[in-house]
Write an enzyme that holds these catalytic residues in place. Structure first.
Site, PDB file in Angstrom:
ATOM      1  N   SER A 118     -25.485  60.318 108.277  1.00  0.00           N
ATOM      2  CA  SER A 118     -25.958  58.983 108.636  1.00  0.00           C
ATOM      3  C   SER A 118     -24.724  58.154 108.981  1.00  0.00           C
ATOM      4  CB  SER A 118     -26.667  58.378 107.424  1.00  0.00           C
ATOM      5  OG  SER A 118     -26.854  56.989 107.579  1.00  0.00           O
ATOM      6  N   TYR A 157     -27.344  56.446  98.470  1.00  0.00           N
ATOM      7  CA  TYR A 157     -27.562  57.159  99.740  1.00  0.00           C
ATOM      8  C   TYR A 157     -26.209  57.480 100.386  1.00  0.00           C
ATOM      9  CZ  TYR A 157     -29.651  57.656 104.498  1.00  0.00           C
ATOM     10  OH  TYR A 157     -30.062  58.093 105.748  1.00  0.00           O
TER      11      TYR A 157
HETATM   12  N1  LIG Z   1     -34.458  57.022 110.514  1.00  0.00           N
HETATM   13  C1  LIG Z   1     -33.241  56.528 110.370  1.00  0.00           C
HETATM   14  O1  LIG Z   1     -32.978  55.353 110.701  1.00  0.00           O
HETATM   15  C2  LIG Z   1     -32.131  57.391 109.821  1.00  0.00           C
HETATM   16  C3  LIG Z   1     -30.809  56.899 109.888  1.00  0.00           C
HETATM   17  C4  LIG Z   1     -29.781  57.700 109.398  1.00  0.00           C
HETATM   18  C5  LIG Z   1     -30.056  58.949 108.863  1.00  0.00           C
HETATM   19  N2  LIG Z   1     -31.352  59.389 108.794  1.00  0.00           N
HETATM   20  C6  LIG Z   1     -31.576  60.717 108.215  1.00  0.00           C
HETATM   21  O2  LIG Z   1     -32.293  61.500 109.127  1.00  0.00           O
HETATM   22  C7  LIG Z   1     -33.013  62.521 108.428  1.00  0.00           C
HETATM   23  C8  LIG Z   1     -34.456  62.562 108.923  1.00  0.00           C
HETATM   24  O3  LIG Z   1     -35.113  61.369 108.560  1.00  0.00           O
HETATM   25  P1  LIG Z   1     -36.209  60.653 109.480  1.00  0.00           P
HETATM   26  O4  LIG Z   1     -35.757  59.259 109.679  1.00  0.00           O
HETATM   27  O5  LIG Z   1     -36.555  61.494 110.622  1.00  0.00           O
HETATM   28  O6  LIG Z   1     -37.412  60.545 108.438  1.00  0.00           O
HETATM   29  P2  LIG Z   1     -38.887  61.195 108.406  1.00  0.00           P
HETATM   30  O7  LIG Z   1     -39.444  60.792 107.093  1.00  0.00           O
HETATM   31  O8  LIG Z   1     -39.649  60.823 109.615  1.00  0.00           O
HETATM   32  O9  LIG Z   1     -38.601  62.750 108.409  1.00  0.00           O
HETATM   33  C9  LIG Z   1     -38.037  63.386 107.297  1.00  0.00           C
HETATM   34  C10 LIG Z   1     -38.814  64.659 106.992  1.00  0.00           C
HETATM   35  O10 LIG Z   1     -38.125  65.304 105.909  1.00  0.00           O
HETATM   36  C11 LIG Z   1     -39.107  65.808 105.010  1.00  0.00           C
HETATM   37  N3  LIG Z   1     -38.505  65.962 103.675  1.00  0.00           N
HETATM   38  C12 LIG Z   1     -38.069  64.991 102.847  1.00  0.00           C
HETATM   39  N4  LIG Z   1     -37.599  65.540 101.705  1.00  0.00           N
HETATM   40  C13 LIG Z   1     -37.736  66.886 101.829  1.00  0.00           C
HETATM   41  C14 LIG Z   1     -37.424  67.985 100.998  1.00  0.00           C
HETATM   42  N5  LIG Z   1     -36.888  67.822  99.771  1.00  0.00           N
HETATM   43  N6  LIG Z   1     -37.655  69.226 101.453  1.00  0.00           N
HETATM   44  C15 LIG Z   1     -38.209  69.416 102.689  1.00  0.00           C
HETATM   45  N7  LIG Z   1     -38.561  68.420 103.509  1.00  0.00           N
HETATM   46  C16 LIG Z   1     -38.315  67.155 103.088  1.00  0.00           C
HETATM   47  C17 LIG Z   1     -40.229  64.787 105.051  1.00  0.00           C
HETATM   48  O11 LIG Z   1     -41.465  65.335 104.587  1.00  0.00           O
HETATM   49  C18 LIG Z   1     -40.248  64.404 106.527  1.00  0.00           C
HETATM   50  O12 LIG Z   1     -41.135  65.222 107.265  1.00  0.00           O
HETATM   51  C19 LIG Z   1     -32.857  62.194 106.954  1.00  0.00           C
HETATM   52  O13 LIG Z   1     -31.853  63.015 106.406  1.00  0.00           O
HETATM   53  C20 LIG Z   1     -32.419  60.736 106.963  1.00  0.00           C
HETATM   54  O14 LIG Z   1     -31.657  60.401 105.817  1.00  0.00           O
HETATM   55  C21 LIG Z   1     -32.384  58.646 109.261  1.00  0.00           C
END
Ligand SMILES: NC(=O)c1ccc[n+]([C@@H]2O[C@H](COP(=O)([O-])OP(=O)(O)OC[C@H]3O[C@@H](n4cnc5c(N)ncnc54)[C@H](O)[C@@H]3O)[C@@H](O)[C@H]2O)c1
Length: 262
Positions: free
Chosen positions: A140, A154
């Site tokens: 991130s 985080y």
């Molecule tokens: N959306 C943002 O603004 C953002 C910014 C920086 C980093 N991220 C990172 O991006 C990644 C994806 O997040 P996103 O925003 O697409 O969210 P999202 O919730 O849309 O997708 C995340 C997916 O991960 C799955 N998940 C969560 N914990 C899990 C586990 N223990 N085992 C298996 N699956 C699991 C969830 O069920 C979900 O389908 C994450 O690591 C998040 O920290 C997101």
């Protein structure tokens, strides 16, 4: 790594958001994809909408035995994994360290850092033996700079992913395996909802990011290009540099002070 020579990608957290954007980018390039996610109904929806090139496997990335089973199942169906994307994660809890609930801290670190390490433990050795492959780990902006209150747990986990990925890249490069660190800024996804489903809390915090026009599909394409070019860092939002620059300036100034005092 040339994606046209790859046949199988394994993407965690692939049933939603950024992970799903990456899954679709891989499918567009002709790969077969194992989508691993803890959310079985979401996984089923994604697989049924996308057809034969995709298989779903229910996996909690904290579960090491689960990883061994998921890997065996995936490779029996689609052959060796060429591309591993350790993307599953949950959101910051919005708590400052002085108010931190240790259970919440442990959950954030176990999923956001432990889950990524488990993916590496499951696949890195066989990629090294085969002498090819690419690993993408989702960190991130908060894995590059911990500049806002309420995001600390985080950031601890995501800085861990950054360190793991930088070290792994050095270790794997001589064996023909690439490693990229994905550092997204704010993207509209189901992150808050997924976090609550897993028992995590979401509180307002000073690190709430302004909306951006960048979509999960855009990030999928950035990741595909990053793999092709073996980029060490895939940064989605360039504004992060505004907080990185003062951080590096402060570190440089500390070194200069030490030199001046010597
Ligand atoms: N959306 C943002 O603004 C953002 C910014 C920086 C980093 N991220 C990172 O991006 C990644 C994806 O997040 P996103 O925003 O697409 O969210 P999202 O919730 O849309 O997708 C995340 C997916 O991960 C799955 N998940 C969560 N914990 C899990 C586990 N223990 N085992 C298996 N699956 C699991 C969830 O069920 C979900 O389908 C994450 O690591 C998040 O920290 C997101």
């Amino acid at each position: 790594m040339n994606l046209s020579q790859c046949s199988h990608a394994f993407v965690t957290g692939g049933a939603s958001g950024i992970g799903l954007g990456i899954v679709d980018a891989m499918v567009r390039r002709g790969l077969r994809v194992t989508v691993a996610d803890i959310d079985a109904p979401a996984l089923e929806r994604v697989v049924s909408e996308r057809g034969e090139r995709i298989r779903g496997v229910v996996l909690d990335t904290r579960d090491r035995e689960g990883w061994a089973k998921a890997r065996a199942e995936a490779e029996a169906a689609f052959g060796p994994v060429d591309i591993l994307v350790n993307n599953a994660g949950i959101a910051p809890n919005g708590r400052e360290f002085a108010d931190m609930d240790p259970v919440s801290f442990d959950r954030i670190v176990a999923i956001n850092l432990g889950g990524v390490a488990n993916g590496v433990f499951a696949f890195a050795q066989s990629m090294r033996e085969r002498g090819c492959g690419h690993i993408v780990n989702t960190s991130s902006q908060a894995g590059l700079t911990a500049s806002v209150p309420g995001v600390g747990a985080y950031a601890v986990a995501k800085f861990g992913v950054t360190a793991l990925s930088e070290a792994l890249r050095q270790e794997m490069a001589p064996h023909g395996v690439g490693v990229s660190l994905l550092c997204p800024g704010y993207v509209a996804t189901n992150l808050a909802e997924s976090t609550r489903k897993l028992g995590g809390e979401i509180r307002q915090h000073g690190g709430a990011m302004p909306p951006s026009a960048i979509t999960p599909d855009d990030i999928g394409e950035m990741v595909a290009a990053g793999i092709e070019a073996d980029e060490p860092f895939i940064v989605t939002h360039t504004r992060v540099w505004r907080s990185l620059e003062p951080r590096f300036d402060a570190i440089r100034a500390a070194c200069e002070r030490r030199d001046a005092a010597a």
